[in-house]
Design a protein around this motif. Structure first.
Motif, PDB file in Angstrom:
ATOM      1  N   VAL A   1     -35.879 -40.972   0.359  1.00  0.00           N
ATOM      2  CA  VAL A   1     -35.454 -40.885   1.761  1.00  0.00           C
ATOM      3  C   VAL A   1     -36.132 -41.980   2.583  1.00  0.00           C
ATOM      4  O   VAL A   1     -35.496 -42.600   3.442  1.00  0.00           O
ATOM      5  N   ILE A   2     -37.398 -42.250   2.307  1.00  0.00           N
ATOM      6  CA  ILE A   2     -38.093 -43.338   3.006  1.00  0.00           C
ATOM      7  C   ILE A   2     -37.417 -44.665   2.691  1.00  0.00           C
ATOM      8  O   ILE A   2     -37.176 -45.489   3.593  1.00  0.00           O
ATOM      9  N   ASP A   3     -37.082 -44.878   1.428  1.00  0.00           N
ATOM     10  CA  ASP A   3     -36.422 -46.118   1.022  1.00  0.00           C
ATOM     11  C   ASP A   3     -35.043 -46.253   1.671  1.00  0.00           C
ATOM     12  O   ASP A   3     -34.661 -47.336   2.121  1.00  0.00           O
ATOM     13  N   LEU A   4     -34.292 -45.160   1.741  1.00  0.00           N
ATOM     14  CA  LEU A   4     -32.966 -45.191   2.370  1.00  0.00           C
ATOM     15  C   LEU A   4     -33.067 -45.584   3.841  1.00  0.00           C
ATOM     16  O   LEU A   4     -32.331 -46.450   4.316  1.00  0.00           O
TER      17      LEU A   4
ATOM     18  N   PHE B   1     -41.005 -36.084   3.802  1.00  0.00           N
ATOM     19  CA  PHE B   1     -41.260 -37.513   3.872  1.00  0.00           C
ATOM     20  C   PHE B   1     -42.451 -37.963   3.024  1.00  0.00           C
ATOM     21  O   PHE B   1     -42.742 -39.151   2.973  1.00  0.00           O
ATOM     22  N   THR B   2     -43.144 -37.019   2.401  1.00  0.00           N
ATOM     23  CA  THR B   2     -44.379 -37.397   1.694  1.00  0.00           C
ATOM     24  C   THR B   2     -44.386 -37.013   0.219  1.00  0.00           C
ATOM     25  O   THR B   2     -44.565 -37.878  -0.627  1.00  0.00           O
ATOM     26  N   THR B   3     -44.208 -35.750  -0.089  1.00  0.00           N
ATOM     27  CA  THR B   3     -44.426 -35.299  -1.470  1.00  0.00           C
ATOM     28  C   THR B   3     -43.242 -34.612  -2.133  1.00  0.00           C
ATOM     29  O   THR B   3     -43.324 -34.283  -3.318  1.00  0.00           O
ATOM     30  N   ASP B   4     -42.163 -34.360  -1.412  1.00  0.00           N
ATOM     31  CA  ASP B   4     -40.986 -33.754  -2.045  1.00  0.00           C
ATOM     32  C   ASP B   4     -40.466 -34.666  -3.156  1.00  0.00           C
ATOM     33  O   ASP B   4     -40.720 -35.872  -3.158  1.00  0.00           O
ATOM     34  N   ALA B   5     -39.704 -34.095  -4.045  1.00  0.00           N
ATOM     35  CA  ALA B   5     -39.194 -34.849  -5.198  1.00  0.00           C
ATOM     36  C   ALA B   5     -38.431 -36.105  -4.792  1.00  0.00           C
ATOM     37  O   ALA B   5     -38.485 -37.118  -5.485  1.00  0.00           O
TER      38      ALA B   5
ATOM     39  N   VAL C   1     -48.519 -33.617   8.682  1.00  0.00           N
ATOM     40  CA  VAL C   1     -47.654 -34.209   9.702  1.00  0.00           C
ATOM     41  C   VAL C   1     -48.064 -35.655   9.946  1.00  0.00           C
ATOM     42  O   VAL C   1     -47.219 -36.546  10.034  1.00  0.00           O
ATOM     43  N   LYS C   2     -49.346 -35.905  10.022  1.00  0.00           N
ATOM     44  CA  LYS C   2     -49.827 -37.271  10.263  1.00  0.00           C
ATOM     45  C   LYS C   2     -49.465 -38.196   9.106  1.00  0.00           C
ATOM     46  O   LYS C   2     -49.107 -39.360   9.330  1.00  0.00           O
ATOM     47  N   GLN C   3     -49.492 -37.695   7.888  1.00  0.00           N
ATOM     48  CA  GLN C   3     -49.068 -38.498   6.730  1.00  0.00           C
ATOM     49  C   GLN C   3     -47.573 -38.820   6.822  1.00  0.00           C
ATOM     50  O   GLN C   3     -47.155 -39.941   6.534  1.00  0.00           O
ATOM     51  N   ALA C   4     -46.781 -37.831   7.220  1.00  0.00           N
ATOM     52  CA  ALA C   4     -45.328 -38.052   7.363  1.00  0.00           C
ATOM     53  C   ALA C   4     -45.046 -39.086   8.453  1.00  0.00           C
ATOM     54  O   ALA C   4     -44.225 -39.988   8.259  1.00  0.00           O
ATOM     55  N   ILE C   5     -45.716 -38.970   9.583  1.00  0.00           N
ATOM     56  CA  ILE C   5     -45.550 -39.936  10.667  1.00  0.00           C
ATOM     57  C   ILE C   5     -45.878 -41.336  10.174  1.00  0.00           C
ATOM     58  O   ILE C   5     -45.123 -42.286  10.411  1.00  0.00           O
ATOM     59  N   ASN C   6     -46.978 -41.459   9.463  1.00  0.00           N
ATOM     60  CA  ASN C   6     -47.415 -42.753   8.947  1.00  0.00           C
ATOM     61  C   ASN C   6     -46.371 -43.373   8.011  1.00  0.00           C
ATOM     62  O   ASN C   6     -46.039 -44.551   8.125  1.00  0.00           O
TER      63      ASN C   6
END
Length: 145
Positions: free
Chosen positions: A59-62, A50-54, A91-96
């Motif tokens: 996925v966030i936009d979808l 949810f944060t740094t993968d290519a 994990v906290k960045q992904a949650i955010n």
């Protein structure tokens, strides 16, 4: 409701996940479907999804588009067994990102497991930590023999 589970749907590349979710960005497609729940361990085991993968931005936009354009509720059903899983900055960045950019709800679920979370104190700590991060404790369950 639609529940995506059976394996881990968030392991799929966004391009593959979009084959299932993209139609739900159209509010006229299956308009009776209002809630999409996605069961996953990725929040704690692979927060980079949810944060740094290519394709993290995609996925966030979808997820956001299913919510905003499709008018549907999106919930990440996070499998979280212990408060320790929520302790890393990643994990906290992904949650955010999930909450503030995808506008998705995060709910937690877990089985009771001997030696890991089989005490009331561990569950209380886990739930307090989840609530402090905006995660909704959803359910606990017992494995059957």
């Amino acid at each position: 409701d639609i529940l995506m589970t059976g394996g881990d749907p968030m392991v799929m590349k966004t391009k593959s996940l979009a084959q299932y979710l993209e139609p739900l960005t159209d509010p006229n497609f299956l308009p009776h479907i209002k809630n999409i729940r996605i069961g996953t361990r990725s929040l704690s085991f692979w927060p980079q999804r949810f944060t740094t993968d290519a394709d993290a931005d995609e996925v966030i936009d979808l997820l956001r588009r299913v919510r905003e354009e499709g008018g549907r509720h999106i919930a990440i059903m996070a499998h979280l067994s212990h408060a320790r899983e929520l302790s890393t900055p990643k994990v906290k960045q992904a949650i955010n990102r999930i909450q503030k950019e995808a506008f998705a709800t995060i709910r937690s679920q877990s089985p009771v497991m001997r030696g890991i979370n089989d005490s009331a104190e561990v569950w209380a700590e886990k739930w307090r930590t989840e609530v402090s991060l905006g995660i909704i404790p959803y359910y606990m369950f017992m494995a059957r023999d």
